[in-house]
Design a protein around this motif. Structure first.
Motif, short mmCIF file in Angstrom:
data_model
loop_
_atom_site.label_atom_id
_atom_site.label_comp_id
_atom_site.label_asym_id
_atom_site.label_seq_id
_atom_site.Cartn_x
_atom_site.Cartn_y
_atom_site.Cartn_z
N LYS A 1 50.80 -29.44 -38.91
CA LYS A 1 51.05 -30.60 -38.04
C LYS A 1 51.45 -30.13 -36.64
O LYS A 1 51.13 -30.78 -35.64
N GLU A 2 52.14 -29.02 -36.58
CA GLU A 2 52.56 -28.49 -35.28
C GLU A 2 51.46 -27.68 -34.61
O GLU A 2 51.24 -27.79 -33.40
N TYR A 3 50.75 -26.90 -35.41
CA TYR A 3 49.79 -25.97 -34.85
C TYR A 3 48.76 -25.61 -35.92
O TYR A 3 49.10 -24.99 -36.93
N ASP A 4 47.50 -26.01 -35.71
CA ASP A 4 46.48 -25.79 -36.73
C ASP A 4 45.27 -25.02 -36.19
O ASP A 4 44.18 -25.05 -36.76
N VAL A 5 45.47 -24.27 -35.12
CA VAL A 5 44.36 -23.59 -34.43
C VAL A 5 43.83 -22.42 -35.26
O VAL A 5 44.60 -21.61 -35.77
N LEU A 6 42.51 -22.36 -35.39
CA LEU A 6 41.84 -21.26 -36.06
C LEU A 6 40.88 -20.58 -35.08
O LEU A 6 40.35 -21.22 -34.17
N VAL A 7 40.66 -19.31 -35.28
CA VAL A 7 39.64 -18.58 -34.52
C VAL A 7 38.29 -18.90 -35.14
O VAL A 7 38.11 -18.78 -36.35
N ALA B 1 45.61 -19.48 -40.76
CA ALA B 1 44.66 -19.34 -41.86
C ALA B 1 45.38 -19.30 -43.20
O ALA B 1 44.95 -19.93 -44.18
N GLU B 2 46.49 -18.57 -43.26
CA GLU B 2 47.26 -18.52 -44.49
C GLU B 2 47.79 -19.90 -44.86
O GLU B 2 47.83 -20.27 -46.04
N MET B 3 48.17 -20.70 -43.86
CA MET B 3 48.69 -22.04 -44.15
C MET B 3 47.60 -22.93 -44.74
O MET B 3 47.88 -23.74 -45.65
#
Length: 508
Positions: A259-265, A373-375
């Protein structure tokens, strides 16, 4: 009282009486002074102590490096280049389970002998902060922030230690030896090992204090993952509760992060390969200089900057056949394309036997701190284990879409809980090889299910003793059984001697 086990004499004066500062890094907001031998009288000094990320980010954990079924050193590779092991060093002893001789080696991960990257050295620094806060100047906001960060560091390091040197936490193992709990900087503090249950209770207490942190990961448009933050602490909480098989709580904290940060490469557009010496192609994240952190700091999936390191200058991440098989679609899986150097042993190490290597930031640095990614993977696994297997597939497919060449092969499907969990666990290995496998094997072999167990790990290699590799004899088979007591690494005999025998060795 016996004196503490950790040999921190080399750093105690520098930490308690002085704080040495360093030149400002472009990525840091802190503007530390270059003054030396300044007493700790203000929160700025403690800020500077914790901002020195090179003292905290490396984890030379031998078990996490090679104690599991992701790492393999075939006999043929040794025959092709014996320089890897001129003799039985700590890496080979860990790999083959020669714990009697491994115990005779010093251990940088534990943190004795002044190793700054050791976990007890990190705990010591955290305790310096906690013991200093009531007696120095600074705002209440700064003190609260530093307090939460110190509890986080202490929880994280004790968790690393208990999951390396103690048996997995189960009802049957609860009274087994855990690790010494370091709650202060006093050399008079008891060195005896707490039980596993007591160790986990202390970690959870620290974790709950750390969760009071209100410092966001992203500040002024930049990820500040070299310091404690809300995403990092919630990410560690998700990992902690997954390890405890408490899936509702693990799901809660993983969702807090996303919810705070979901950025993926996006590996389709943000990754490439660069050519280096001898025509070897390495990922664009790679840097030969292990002291250069520019690319590591820039990795936008990182929530907390920690890296697994081999601790051996010539050793690298040699994948097992089991790990290679986990990349089921090598044609379309961009993680395989960008992180595996297929001819590494031959081209980079002049071996007559061609063998691949896994590469991320350098030959020795692989992500081990919590990531977005782990999340996604924790969220998906918890959803599946709690019965929401269709939603779990949606979660894991969101990650796969950033890792695979677009096509029908991206989306995984499952018709029941077991199928969903199995596929998600299969996805964890190519996504987080090496750094999390030791911890995964421990937890999977000790949860309520049996279909996800890692029954046995086998290694074929020569017989060894303390000084010799018997490479003129036929290789033998080494095994790590599912419930083996070798899932706890030995404590260095040096640490046991320093404690005057108060610390007791693991029984095998």
């Amino acid at each position: 009282m016996k004196r503490v086990t950790v040999q921190l004499n080399q750093i105690i004066g520098a930490v308690l009486l002085t704080v040495s500062f360093w030149a400002c890094n472009d990525f840091l907001d802190e503007q530390p002074s270059k003054s030396t031998r300044l007493p700790i009288t203000h929160t700025e000094r403690l800020d500077a102590l914790l901002a020195n990320y090179t003292d905290f980010c490396e984890e030379p954990n031998r078990a996490a490096f090679c104690g599991h079924d992701d790492w393999e050193f075939p006999v043929e590779l040794y025959q092709g280049q014996p320089m890897f092991f001129p003799g039985p060093d700590a890496i080979l002893q860990t790999y083959l389970g020669d714990y009697e001789n491994l115990a005779k080696k010093n251990d940088p991960f534990w943190g004795g002998d002044g190793y700054k990257s050791g976990e007890y050295s990190k705990i010591f620094r955290a305790n310096v902060v906690l013991q200093s806060l009531d007696n120095i100047e600074g705002t209440g906001e700064d003190k609260a922030r530093l307090k939460a960060e110190a509890h986080f560091i202490r929880a994280y390091s004790h968790w690393n230690l208990v999951n390396t040197y103690a048996l997995p936490y189960t009802a049957a193992n609860a009274s087994e030896p855990g690790v010494p709990l370091k709650k202060s900087t006093s050399f008079e503090e008891a060195a005896a090992r707490a039980t596993i249950e007591e160790t986990y209770r202390f970690i959870e207490s620290d974790l709950q204090e750390a969760l009071k942190c209100s410092t966001a990961l992203v500040q002024n448009g930049q990820n500040k993952h070299w310091r404690a933050n809300t995403a990092a602490i919630n990410g560690f909480a998700a990992r902690y509760y997954l390890n405890r098989n408490r899936y509702e709580q693990a799901l809660k904290y993983a969702e807090n992060v996303l919810k705070e940060y979901d950025v993926l490469v996006d590996y389709n557009s943000e990754m490439n390969k660069d050519v280096f010496e001898q025509g070897v192609y390495l990922p664009s994240t790679f840097d030969w200089d292990v002291q250069t952190y520019t690319k590591r700091i820039a990795w936008k999936e990182s929530l907390y900057m920690r890296y697994l390191t081999s601790g051996n200058a010539v050793m690298t991440y040699f994948p097992s056949q089991s790990l290679l098989d986990a990349y089921e679609d090598k044609e379309h899986d961009l993680r395989y394309r960008y992180h595996f150097v297929e001819d590494a042993a031959e081209v980079m190490f002049w071996s007559s036997y061609s063998y691949p290597a896994y590469v991320f930031f350098s030959m020795s640095h692989v992500l081990s701190g919590p990531t977005t990614a782990e999340m996604y993977l924790i969220k998906a696994e918890c959803q599946a284990r709690l019965g929401e297997y269709s939603r779990a597939m949606e979660t894991v497919n969101a990650l796969r879409a950033k890792r695979m060449v677009p096509g029908d092969w991206v989306e995984l499907k499952a018709g029941n809980v077991k199928e969903a969990v199995t596929k998600i666990l299969q996805e964890r290995r190519p996504e987080m090889p090496f750094s999390q496998r030791w911890f995964d094997m421990r937890r999977l072999n000790n949860n309520e299910e049996t279909y996800d167990d890692v029954e046995i790990v086998t290694r074929k290699f020569y017989k060894i003793n303390a000084t010799t590799i018997f490479d003129k004899e036929e290789p033998i088979t080494y095994t790590l059984e599912k419930n083996s007591r070798k899932y706890a690494l030995p404590i260095s005999e040096n640490e046991i001697e320093i404690s005057d025998g108060v610390i007791k060795q693991n029984v095998y």
